[in-house]
Design a protein around this motif. Structure first.
Motif, short mmCIF file in Angstrom:
data_model
loop_
_atom_site.label_atom_id
_atom_site.label_comp_id
_atom_site.label_asym_id
_atom_site.label_seq_id
_atom_site.Cartn_x
_atom_site.Cartn_y
_atom_site.Cartn_z
N ALA A 186 0.83 -1.21 0.00
CA ALA A 186 0.00 0.00 0.00
C ALA A 186 0.86 1.27 0.00
O ALA A 186 0.45 2.30 -0.54
CB ALA A 186 -0.92 -0.01 1.22
N LYS A 187 2.06 1.19 0.61
CA LYS A 187 2.94 2.37 0.69
C LYS A 187 3.81 2.53 -0.55
O LYS A 187 4.45 3.58 -0.71
CB LYS A 187 3.88 2.24 1.90
CG LYS A 187 3.21 2.36 3.25
CD LYS A 187 4.26 2.44 4.37
CE LYS A 187 5.12 1.21 4.43
NZ LYS A 187 6.14 1.31 5.50
N ALA A 188 3.90 1.51 -1.40
CA ALA A 188 4.91 1.47 -2.45
C ALA A 188 4.88 2.72 -3.34
O ALA A 188 5.90 3.39 -3.54
CB ALA A 188 4.74 0.21 -3.30
N ASP A 231 7.75 -7.23 -5.04
CA ASP A 231 6.65 -6.52 -5.70
C ASP A 231 6.66 -5.03 -5.37
O ASP A 231 6.28 -4.19 -6.20
CB ASP A 231 5.30 -7.14 -5.33
CG ASP A 231 5.11 -7.32 -3.84
OD1 ASP A 231 6.00 -6.93 -3.06
OD2 ASP A 231 4.05 -7.88 -3.45
N VAL A 232 7.14 -4.66 -4.18
CA VAL A 232 7.28 -3.25 -3.84
C VAL A 232 8.38 -2.61 -4.68
O VAL A 232 8.23 -1.49 -5.18
CB VAL A 232 7.56 -3.07 -2.33
CG1 VAL A 232 7.81 -1.61 -1.98
CG2 VAL A 232 6.41 -3.63 -1.51
N MET A 233 9.47 -3.34 -4.89
CA MET A 233 10.54 -2.84 -5.74
C MET A 233 10.06 -2.66 -7.18
O MET A 233 10.36 -1.66 -7.84
CB MET A 233 11.74 -3.79 -5.69
CG MET A 233 12.41 -3.89 -4.32
SD MET A 233 13.74 -5.13 -4.27
CE MET A 233 14.93 -4.39 -5.38
N ASP A 234 9.28 -3.63 -7.66
CA ASP A 234 8.75 -3.54 -9.04
C ASP A 234 7.86 -2.31 -9.21
O ASP A 234 7.96 -1.58 -10.20
CB ASP A 234 7.96 -4.80 -9.38
CG ASP A 234 8.84 -6.04 -9.51
OD1 ASP A 234 10.07 -5.86 -9.70
OD2 ASP A 234 8.31 -7.16 -9.43
N CYS A 253 16.94 -0.97 -4.01
CA CYS A 253 17.68 -2.04 -3.34
C CYS A 253 16.80 -2.89 -2.45
O CYS A 253 15.88 -2.39 -1.80
CB CYS A 253 18.80 -1.43 -2.47
SG CYS A 253 19.95 -0.38 -3.38
N SER A 254 17.14 -4.17 -2.39
CA SER A 254 16.49 -5.09 -1.46
C SER A 254 17.13 -4.94 -0.09
O SER A 254 18.36 -4.93 0.03
CB SER A 254 16.67 -6.53 -1.96
OG SER A 254 16.43 -7.45 -0.93
N LEU A 255 16.31 -4.84 0.94
CA LEU A 255 16.83 -4.72 2.30
C LEU A 255 17.72 -5.89 2.67
O LEU A 255 18.73 -5.72 3.36
CB LEU A 255 15.67 -4.64 3.30
CG LEU A 255 15.24 -3.27 3.81
CD1 LEU A 255 14.01 -3.41 4.68
CD2 LEU A 255 16.36 -2.59 4.57
N THR A 256 17.36 -7.07 2.22
CA THR A 256 18.13 -8.25 2.59
C THR A 256 19.33 -8.48 1.68
O THR A 256 20.39 -8.90 2.14
CB THR A 256 17.24 -9.50 2.58
OG1 THR A 256 16.55 -9.58 1.33
CG2 THR A 256 16.22 -9.43 3.70
N ALA A 257 19.20 -8.21 0.39
CA ALA A 257 20.27 -8.50 -0.56
C ALA A 257 21.31 -7.41 -0.63
O ALA A 257 22.46 -7.66 -0.98
CB ALA A 257 19.69 -8.75 -1.95
N ALA A 258 20.95 -6.16 -0.32
CA ALA A 258 21.88 -5.05 -0.45
C ALA A 258 22.14 -4.36 0.88
O ALA A 258 22.66 -3.26 0.92
CB ALA A 258 21.35 -4.03 -1.46
N VAL A 283 15.71 6.30 1.28
CA VAL A 283 14.28 6.16 1.52
C VAL A 283 14.02 4.71 1.91
O VAL A 283 14.36 3.80 1.16
CB VAL A 283 13.46 6.54 0.28
CG1 VAL A 283 11.98 6.21 0.51
CG2 VAL A 283 13.62 8.02 -0.04
N LEU A 284 13.45 4.51 3.09
CA LEU A 284 13.08 3.17 3.55
C LEU A 284 11.59 2.99 3.33
O LEU A 284 10.75 3.43 4.12
CB LEU A 284 13.43 3.01 5.03
CG LEU A 284 14.93 3.12 5.38
CD1 LEU A 284 15.12 3.21 6.88
CD2 LEU A 284 15.71 1.96 4.81
N ALA A 285 11.23 2.34 2.23
CA ALA A 285 9.83 2.19 1.87
C ALA A 285 9.12 1.19 2.77
O ALA A 285 7.92 1.31 3.02
CB ALA A 285 9.70 1.75 0.41
#
Length: 720
Positions: A543-545, A570-573, A616-621, A634-636
């Motif tokens: 919803a925040k994306a 999906d948020v990154m997309d 960036c992915s929080l876990t991968a990057a 920005v922390l979405a």
């Protein structure tokens, strides 16, 4: 079952007692000693403190009782009355043994041993018999240590997965004999210490949990040397790095390097290996930073060769000085890595091994044990800016890796330091002294504000957003329904057991925790099916994306480059589609990328003026990535841990950053998102208290998920 003493035992026993300590014990002077020792063991068992030493004592008492009973029955010089009296006294000792074993059933198997088998047990038996005045045969007086059993570094379950790269065979054939390390001999017998009977691991954790003594958790380090003799041409190490390396130069070899992210731990480790000549060196690292590690080796020690292990290792340079492997594939390379004579090991992002039941943790600890068996004082470095995630016992695996403890008790070096304090856990003053003793083993923790005055501070700014569409309303409704479901479970438990004196409106905290813990376990098992705390947080992220992406677009127009972090693909997309519609070029850092593609994206963001945003992915990057071309994050979506959030922000708040750093957290107002942000911030206090000595009020060590569920339940019950 009683056993018959051997002829040799009978002869030795019959030669005992030149002198007798007391009149009534002339015929069996060992019995009073056994009676005293069994009372000592019984007292320890009653307090629940039956450690390894007292278990051995229990075992020795048991088979000495059997020996003495057999001797008394076979002694023809005794009268029937004397024999009956001695057997009665031995039965009294045996009765106490049985009662103690009933209290701790794990002792029962020790009653079955017929003779002293270990060197410790043999020495204990010898000393007690000598105390009783017995004359012992020469072979009973001289006791030698058995060589320590070398366990395989490869568990049986992983044996079939082991690979044997051809290059490694070539290395072995070129030098079939490892240079012997004559200093790596069997350790001498550890002397008995005053604290041997104490349980010490709990007090050690408590010393850090309470921040006992205050002060940053950093061992005393040498002063900065007058000249920098380590940096290659064109580079310069910072003063805090130089002090660490001087400690290595002076001979210190095991470190928990817990500097805050961004202070150059990788460079320090690479140079430390050079100072200690700890080659071959193994670096176990997250997959995303393997290429960066190879670059750092080339950059800081250009005279050394590094090789990155991928897949089955067919392309590795087996003659390299530094082997770099990621956690995920370490299991198949254990065999050959354990046999090439490693002299040092670095574990990057060492909090990855905190779960001792995980295969990655067991692999790392097995290799570290093998290295210590082969080399005296190897270089062992655990690197992590966030060694504590939820609990102080997160230290456990790291301390084991470094050889400071074995999980049950401190190692010899740490035990000696604790013994030198002259205190025990019963003394209040023990705790600051114990914390200092562990720190002196090699904990190095520096904060940016302390060691890099030119590094700007960072600011975390929360931006509440209102989810006022149908999606937002459905999320709030799902939260209310979850809260009511939890409240119904709570009320059923209260009704079943009665309120037990609760005041009107009072909430039973224990039942709240029980209901929340049960819901959390069910949610983990259910995955993404029914609505639970995980699915709701994911829906909030979705919803925040667009709102978060729109803010990043506006921010980019004002400040240039922006790093955008999200947890779900999906948020990154959604964000990338929004950025493309706004005409912005982006790069993406995701978990499914190759190392080369990820590094290419990082380089493009840092050097290409046309790249506006890194998604960036929080876990991968979140680890091992340098993106200091930006000073805004920005922390979405929110993480579940303060450590993960800190790691993400510190991708830009690093050495080389010359602007103030701001992290913008997008918070969904009037949802559980707000509480999660509050909980994440509260978790910062654990590391501040344990590692930095800050006077921070203790906070619960519960996970953010559990705390969030407890909040929802209290809210539904009208308590919050």
């Amino acid at each position: 079952m009683p056993t018959t003493a051997s002829a040799a035992q009978k002869t030795a026993n019959q030669r005992r007692r030149k002198t007798s300590p007391a009149r009534r014990d002339d015929e069996a002077p060992v019995i009073p000693i056994l009676a005293r020792k069994v009372r000592e063991v019984e007292a320890k068992a009653q307090r629940g403190k039956l450690g390894p030493t007292n278990r051995v004592k229990f075992q020795v008492i048991a088979f000495l009782v059997r020996e003495e009973r057999a001797r008394v029955k076979a002694d023809t010089d005794l009268t029937d009355a004397s024999r009956a009296e001695l057997l009665k006294r031995l039965d009294g000792v045996a009765t106490i043994l049985a009662k103690t074993a009933a209290r701790d059933t794990s002792l029962i198997q020790l009653l079955e041993v017929d003779q002293a088998t270990s060197p410790v047990a043999k020495r204990m038996r010898r000393d007690w018999l000598l105390e009783s005045g017995a004359e012992l045969a020469p072979d009973e007086l001289i006791i030698t240590d058995v060589a320590p059993k070398v366990t395989s570094v490869v568990p049986e379950a992983l044996a079939e997965r082991q690979v044997h790269p051809p290059q490694v065979e070539a290395r072995r054939e070129s030098n079939p004999f490892l240079a012997p390390d004559l200093s790596a001999r069997a350790p001498k017998e550890t002397p008995r210490r005053r604290l041997d009977g104490w349980e010490l691991m709990g007090p050690l954790y408590k010393a850090f949990e309470t921040g006992a003594g205050g002060g940053a958790a950093t061992m005393p380090l040498p002063e900065v040397p007058e000249f920098d003799r380590l940096s290659p041409k064109g580079l310069e190490i910072m003063p805090h790095q130089s002090r660490f390396l001087e400690a290595v130069r002076e001979g210190h070899r095991s470190f928990l390097l817990a500097d805050e992210p961004g202070l150059g731990k990788t460079a320090e480790s690479v140079l430390a290996a050079s100072v200690a000549n700890a080659y071959p060196l193994l670096a176990v690292v997250p997959n995303v930073v393997k290429m960066n590690w190879a670059r750092e080796v080339e950059r800081w020690t250009p005279q050394r060769r590094a090789t990155v292990i991928t897949g089955d290792g067919e392309d590795i340079d087996a003659f390299a000085d530094v082997f770099i492997v990621n956690y995920e594939i370490l299991d198949r390379h254990l065999s050959w890595l354990g046999s090439i004579g490693l002299k040092g090991m670095v574990v990057d992002e060492a909090h990855f091994i905190k779960n001792l039941t995980s295969q990655r943790s067991q692999n790392v600890l097995a290799l570290a044990t093998r290295i210590r068996e082969q080399v005296r004082d190897p270089l062992l470095l655990a690197l992590t800016g966030t060694p504590l995630i939820n609990d102080v016992e997160d230290f456990d695996a790291i301390w084991r890796f470094l050889g400071w403890t074995n999980g049950e008790k401190p190692g010899p070096a740490l035990m000696e330091k604790l013994d030198q304090t002259g205190l025990t856990p019963a003394d209040k003053a023990f705790y600051p002294e114990a914390r200092g003793a562990v720190i002196s083993m090699g904990i190095v923790r520096r904060k940016k504000k302390d060691v890099a005055a030119d590094l700007p501070d960072k600011l975390i700014a929360d931006l509440p957003v209102e989810l006022d569409d149908e999606f937002g309303r459905s999320i709030r409704q799902a939260e209310r329904e979850l809260g009511e479901r939890l409240a119904a479970k709570y009320r059923r438990i209260i009704d079943a057991r009665g309120d037990r004196g609760l005041e009107p409106g009072e909430i039973d905290a224990d039942i709240v925790r029980l209901v929340a813990q049960n819901e959390l376990e069910e949610s983990k098992a259910a995955g993404t099916g029914a609505d639970n705390v995980f699915t709701m947080v994911r829906k909030i992220g979705q919803a925040k994306a667009t709102l978060a992406a729109d803010y990043a677009v506006q921010l980019q127009r004002s400040v240039d480059k922006v790093v955008f972090f999200a947890k779900h693909i999906d948020v990154m997309d959604t964000a990338e589609a929004h950025f493309a519609a706004a005409g912005l070029r982006t790069v993406s850092l995701r978990g499914d990328q190759t190392t080369a593609a990820r590094q290419q994206a990082i380089d493009a963001f840092n050097s290409d003026p046309g790249v506006a945003i890194a998604v960036c992915s929080l876990t991968a990057a979140g680890v091992g990535v340098n993106m200091q071309a930006s000073s805004n994050v920005v922390l979405a979506e929110l993480s579940w841990t303060a450590a993960e959030q800190t790691q993400a922000i510190d991708r830009v708040h690093r050495i080389g950053q010359d602007e103030p750093v701001t992290a913008w957290r997008i918070i969904a107002a009037h949802t559980i998102d707000t509480k999660i942000a509050e909980l994440i911030d509260s978790k910062q206090g654990l590391a501040q208290r344990a590692l930095d000595g800050d006077a921070v009020d203790p906070q619960s060590s519960d996970s953010v998920q559990l705390s969030a569920l407890m909040h929802l339940l209290r809210q539904a019950l009208g308590g919050e």
